[in-house]
Design a protein around this motif. Structure first.
Motif: not given
Length: 253
Positions: A87-95, A126-136, A155-164
């Motif tokens: 039932x776990x969800x993933x929470x988006x942490x930005x920046x 436990x978590x996932x993200x894009x490998x390359x942030x270029x081009x969307x 500035x210039x942070x990335x999005x990280x999705x953490x299992x919760x």
């Protein structure tokens, strides 16, 4: 004229010689505490323009409250609610600056939705993200185990999705709008001929001693550089020189 100093605790400093003043500090690395590796411990986040600079990620609490109160964040944070893989969800942490990737897998061809599905199915992810942030954004990067060395950036942070745990969803949404849930149930679609295999992070599964730099005695270095021959000299600074060495590495069976 300048000189470089690397202290035993990993602080790198560059000094410049200024007439009438002598040696003057020109540069220090790390620049601030948040540049120090794992300064806030596991599942902790560092933000240099806040006081205190360390805080637990939402859904986590200090492992040792008294240490945290005394501004010792080295032991990091632990989950307030245990995970349930079904039932776990993933929470988006930005920046954020992404965690240390020592224990990670990556795939260059998957999109973010496919990355989500793969991580969701693996209870150790436990978590996932894009490998390359270029081009969307493209590719997939998965983390296993504790999340270490996270920093919040303006500035210039990335999005990280953490299992919760699923029970944390309301709390996380109400506390911060930027922590959005990513819990889509779309079935993963593989493109024909798509490579869905993963490569392992460079240090994944390595023992600590394997990460240490090798140490060579003076005799070994002298042999490798032909007794510091002028022919092998690559360059010269004010106080020392760089020399090319020829190493004969043992073949792996």
């Amino acid at each position: 004229m300048s000189r470089l100093v690397l202290s035993s605790n990993g602080i790198f400093q560059r000094f410049s010689w200024i007439a009438q003043k002598g040696w003057t500090l020109y540069l220090t690395v790390p620049i601030d505490n948040c540049d120090t590796y794992a300064f806030c411990g596991a599942h902790g986040s560092c933000k240099i323009d806040e006081s205190p600079v360390c805080r637990c990620l939402k859904g986590f609490t200090p492992k040792y409250s008294q240490e945290w109160h005394n501004l010792d964040w080295s032991n990091g944070c632990v989950r307030t609610t245990p995970l349930d893989c079904r039932t776990d969800i993933f929470v988006k942490y930005s920046g954020v600056k992404l965690p240390d990737t020592s224990n990670s897998w990556f795939n260059k061809t998957m999109n973010l939705q496919e990355c989500h599905e793969v991580c969701k199915k693996n209870c150790s992810c436990m978590s996932y993200s894009n490998l390359d942030i270029r081009g969307g954004g493209s590719g997939c990067l998965l983390w296993f185990g504790k999340l270490v060395d996270i920093r919040e950036l303006n500035h210039n942070g990335q999005d990280l999705f953490i299992r919760m745990a699923a029970s944390e969803s309301d709390l996380l949404q109400s506390k911060q709008k930027k922590h959005k849930l990513f819990n889509k149930r779309k079935k993963m679609k593989h493109l024909e001929g798509k490579d869905d295999s993963f490569e392992i992070g460079e240090n994944f599964g390595c023992q600590k001693e394997d990460l240490e730099l090798p140490v060579f005695d003076l005799g070994t270095i002298a042999i490798a550089t032909s007794n510091f021959s002028e022919e092998n000299k690559l360059g010269r600074a004010v106080l020392d020189l760089s020399t090319r060495a020829c190493w004969r590495m043992p073949k792996k069976s």
